[in-house]
Write an enzyme that holds these catalytic residues in place. Structure first.
Site, short mmCIF file in Angstrom:
data_model
loop_
_atom_site.label_atom_id
_atom_site.label_comp_id
_atom_site.label_asym_id
_atom_site.label_seq_id
_atom_site.Cartn_x
_atom_site.Cartn_y
_atom_site.Cartn_z
NE ARG A 182 -2.70 1.03 3.65
CZ ARG A 182 -3.49 1.15 4.65
NH1 ARG A 182 -4.64 1.40 4.57
NH2 ARG A 182 -3.24 1.23 6.00
CG ASP A 468 -4.11 2.47 11.11
OD1 ASP A 468 -5.05 3.25 11.58
OD2 ASP A 468 -4.18 1.80 9.80
#
Length: 567
Positions: A182, A468
Site C-alpha cells: 500500500r 494506526d
C-alpha cells in the site's frame, strides 16, 4: 517499448562519492546511505521522475477537485450518486478475471514495512500480507528507504532479521502469504525527493521504487505471471482511480509486461467514494482485484465531509460500529458491487492484540473478533483483515467454517437487495450518545499515537488494540466537531459542554499518560509536542484535511542543509 534498466546511463565511477547519483531534475535531500543508494539508483529515480512528470498535473487537478467538493459540502450539499455515470452503474460489465494467485484471500494481515514485521506477517498463515507505506508507517526518510530495502529482500526471498535481544534469527518459511503493497495517498508529498524543483508525490515514490526493483522477480515467485499487487488508499472518486490506472499502464509499458499485469484492491474509506464504487471499478477494470471496507477512515471521512453540518454529529466512536445503518449499508453495497463485477469484497480490520497476561480479557477480545468476522462472512465478504499474527487462526476458522473449501464467495453471495439502497441509507445519521470517557479516550489515544508517529512508529499498540493513523484522525475530527458545535456530553448524566471541559481533560489525560508510560519515557518521548499539535488541530477554526500533513513537517530532515545529490 523500453525495458526498465535500459535508460542508457554509464556505470558509476568506482570513486566513492557520498551523494546519490541522480538524473537531471532530481534532487535527493534525505540522508545519504550506501544501502539506500542501492534503491535510489539513477534508473529507478528516472522511472519515478517520468511518472511524476507525466501525472503531476493530473494529481494537482484531482486535489483541486477535492477542495471544490469540500466547498460544496460545507455549503450544505450532500454527496450522492452521479447521474452522468448512471450508465456505468447499470451496465452489465465485469472486471478482468482475478489472478489464480489471489483467488483465496480469506484472511489478510497488515502492517508496516519493518523487517521483523514483514517476516512474521509473511509467515503468519494469512493468505495475504499488505505491507504498508501509508497509515501504519511514519514516513520518515529512514522508514521509507529501509522499507524499500526490506520489501526487495522479501520478494527475493532472502530477508532475515537477527533479534539480538531474543537471540533469534527470523527468516521466511517455505510457504508464505502473497504480498500486496500500500503506497501513500495522492495528497501526501515526499519532501526528501524533489523533481523539477517541487516535492515528489509520495505514492509515486512508493509505487515507482517498489515496482522498478521488484516487478520481474515478483511475477516469477509470487504472482504466477501476474503482479505486482497493490492496495490503493484514500481515493474519493473515479477521477483519482483513472490516474492510478494510467500509472499502471505506463509502468507496464515501460517494463515490457502485459497490460493488466499489475493488480490493485481499492480501499473504500472516504464517504464520497462509496457513491463511486462502480465508476472506480470501471476505470480500473483491467487492473482491479476488489474493494476493501476501510471502516475507521470511512467514519473519519463522514465527519470531515459533514464538518459544516451541525445536524450530523457523531456519538462516541466506540458506538459507530458496523451495525449502524449507514455502515451496514456501505458494507452491503460494497459486497454487491464487487461480486457483480467479479472481484473480491474484503472486510474490515480486527485490531485486537492478544492479552497474554489476562486470559479472561483475552478470551473476551477474541470473542469480539469471532463475532465481527462471523458477521462479515455471513454478509458475503470474501476475506478480512487482522493486525496481529495471533488473530490469524481465529479469523481463518470463522471464514473456513462458513465457506468450506471455496476460495471466495464471489459467485455464491450476490447481495442483490443492496441495489435498492439509497443515498439516504448511506448517509443516515448514526445513533448514540456522547460521554466524558469518549472524550478522554479520543484525547489520550490521539496524543499517544501522534507522539509515537513523531518518533518513527506508525503502528502503535494502545490499550490492547493496534492503532494506526486512522484512529488518531477520527479522534481528532470528532473532538473538533464536538468543540465547534458546543456538544453536550449527554451519555453519562454530566450534561456539560465539551468546550467547558476540554482544556482540563487534556491536562488530566497528559498526567495519566505520564503515569502509564513512566516519567522517563514521557520525558524522552514527544508527548508534549504531540499534545500541542493535537490540541491545536482540535481547536482550529477550520478543520485540516489530514493530521499527518501537518505533523509531517516535524519529521522531514534534509541532509545536508543544501543538497544531498550529485547533480
Amino acid at each position: 517499448m523500453i525495458g526498465l534498466g535500459s535508460y542508457g546511463y554509464t556505470a558509476p565511477s568506482s570513486k566513492k562519492i557520498n551523494a546519490y547519483d541522480v538524473p537531471q531534475g532530481v534532487d535527493i535531500r534525505g540522508r545519504f546511505d550506501e544501502e539506500f543508494a542501492k534503491i535510489l539508483t539513477k534508473d529507478a529515480l528516472q522511472f519515478v521522475a517520468d511518472l511524476q512528470r507525466e501525472f503531476r498535473n493530473h494529481i494537482k487537478y484531482a486535489m483541486e477537485c477535492r477542495k471544490e467538493a469540500k466547498r460544496r459540502y460545507n455549503e450544505g450539499a450532500l454527496p450522492g450518486f452521479d447521474p452522468a455515470t448512471r450508465y456505468i452503474r447499470e451496465g452489465k460489465w465485469t472486471c478482468v478475471p482475478f489472478p489464480p494467485a489471489v483467488a483465496d484471500r480469506r484472511v489478510e494481515i497488515t502492517g508496516p514495512v519493518e523487517r521483523k514485521m514483514i517476516i512474521n506477517a509473511l509467515n503468519s498463515g494469512a493468505k495475504v500480507f499488505m505491507a504498508d507505506f501509508e497509515d501504519a508507517l511514519s514516513p520518515s526518510w529512514e522508514n521509507l528507504m529501509r522499507g524499500q530495502i526490506n520489501l526487495k529482500d522479501a520478494v527475493e526471498g532472502t530477508i532475515t532479521f537477527n533479534d539480538k535481544a531474543r537471540n533469534r534469527v527470523y527468516k521466511l518459511n517455505n510457504e508464505i502469504a502473497k504480498l500486496f503493497v500500500r503506497p501513500r495517498g495522492w495528497h501526501l508529498p515526499e519532501a526528501h525527493i524533489f523533481i523539477d524543483g517541487e516535492p515528489a508525490t509520495g505514492c509515486l515514490v512508493d509505487f515507482g521504487l517498489y515496482f522498478y526493483h521488484n516487478y520481474a522477480t515478483f511475477r516469477n515467485t509470487q504472482g504466477q505471471g501476474f503482479g505486482p499487487f497493490f492496495y490503493l488508499p484514500k481515493m474519493e472518486n473515479s477521477r483519482e482511480a483513472k490516474i492510478w490506472n494510467s500509472v499502471f499502464e505506463k509502468a507496464e509499458k515501460m517494463a515490457g509486461i502485459e497490460k493488466g499485469s499489475i493488480r490493485a484492491t481499492v480501499l473504500i474509506e472516504t464517504l464520497p467514494a462509496v457513491f463511486q464504487m462502480d465508476e472506480i471499478f470501471y476505470e480500473l477494470r483491467d487492473h482491479s482485484v476488489g474493494l476493501n471496507c476501510g471502516r475507521w477512515d470511512y467514519i473519519f471521512s463522514y465527519v470531515k465531509t459533514f464538518q459544516g453540518h451541525p445536524d450530523r454529529l457523531l456519538p462516541d466512536r466506540g458506538q459507530v460500529g458496523m451495525t449502524q445503518h449507514f455502515m451496514r449499508s456501505y458494507s452491503d453495497l460494497l459486497i454487491r458491487t464487487c461480486h457483480r463485477r467479479g472481484v473480491h469484497a474484503m472486510g474490515g480490520m480486527a485490531a485486537q492484540i492478544p492479552i497474554r497476561d489476562d486470559p479472561t480479557a483475552n478470551e473476551a477480545a477474541f470473542e469480539l473478533v469471532r463475532k465481527d468476522k462471523q458477521r462479515e462472512v455471513k454478509a458475503g465478504h470474501d476475506g478480512t483483515w487482522a493486525a496481529h499474527p495471533g488473530l490469524i487462526k481465529t479469523c481463518m476458522e470463522v471464514f473456513t467454517n462458513n465457506m468450506g473449501n471455496t476460495p471466495n464467495q464471489i459467485e455464491t453471495v450476490k447481495r442483490d437487495y443492496a441495489s435498492n439502497l439509497t443515498e439516504d441509507d448511506l448517509l443516515q445519521r448514526p445513533r448514540g450518545v456522547r460521554t466524558m470517557e469518549g472524550l478522554r479516550l479520543n484525547t489520550r489515544v490521539g496524543i499517544q499515537y501522534l507522539a509515537a508517529w513523531l518518533t518513527g512508529s506508525g503502528s502503535v499498540p494502545l490499550y490492547n488494540l493496534m492503532e494506526d493513523a486512522a484512529t488518531a484522525e477520527i479522534s481528532r475530527v470528532q473532538i473538533w466537531q464536538w468543540l465547534k458545535y458546543g456538544v453536550e456530553l449527554d451519555g453519562d448524566g454530566l450534561g456539560v459542554r465539551v468546550n467547558h471541559v476540554f482544556g482540563r481533560v487534556v491536562e488530566e489525560e497528559m498526567a495519566r499518560i505520564e503515569r502509564e508510560v513512566g516519567k522517563e519515557k514521557f520525558k524522552k518521548g514527544m508527548y508534549k509536542e504531540a499534545c500541542k499539535i493535537f490540541t491545536r488541530q482540535c481547536t482550529a477554526s477550520t478543520l485540516d484535511d489530514f493530521l499527518t500533513l501537518d505533523a509531517y513537517n516535524y519529521i522531514v530532515i534534509h541532509h545536508p542543509k543544501d543538497v544531498s545529490s550529485k547533480l
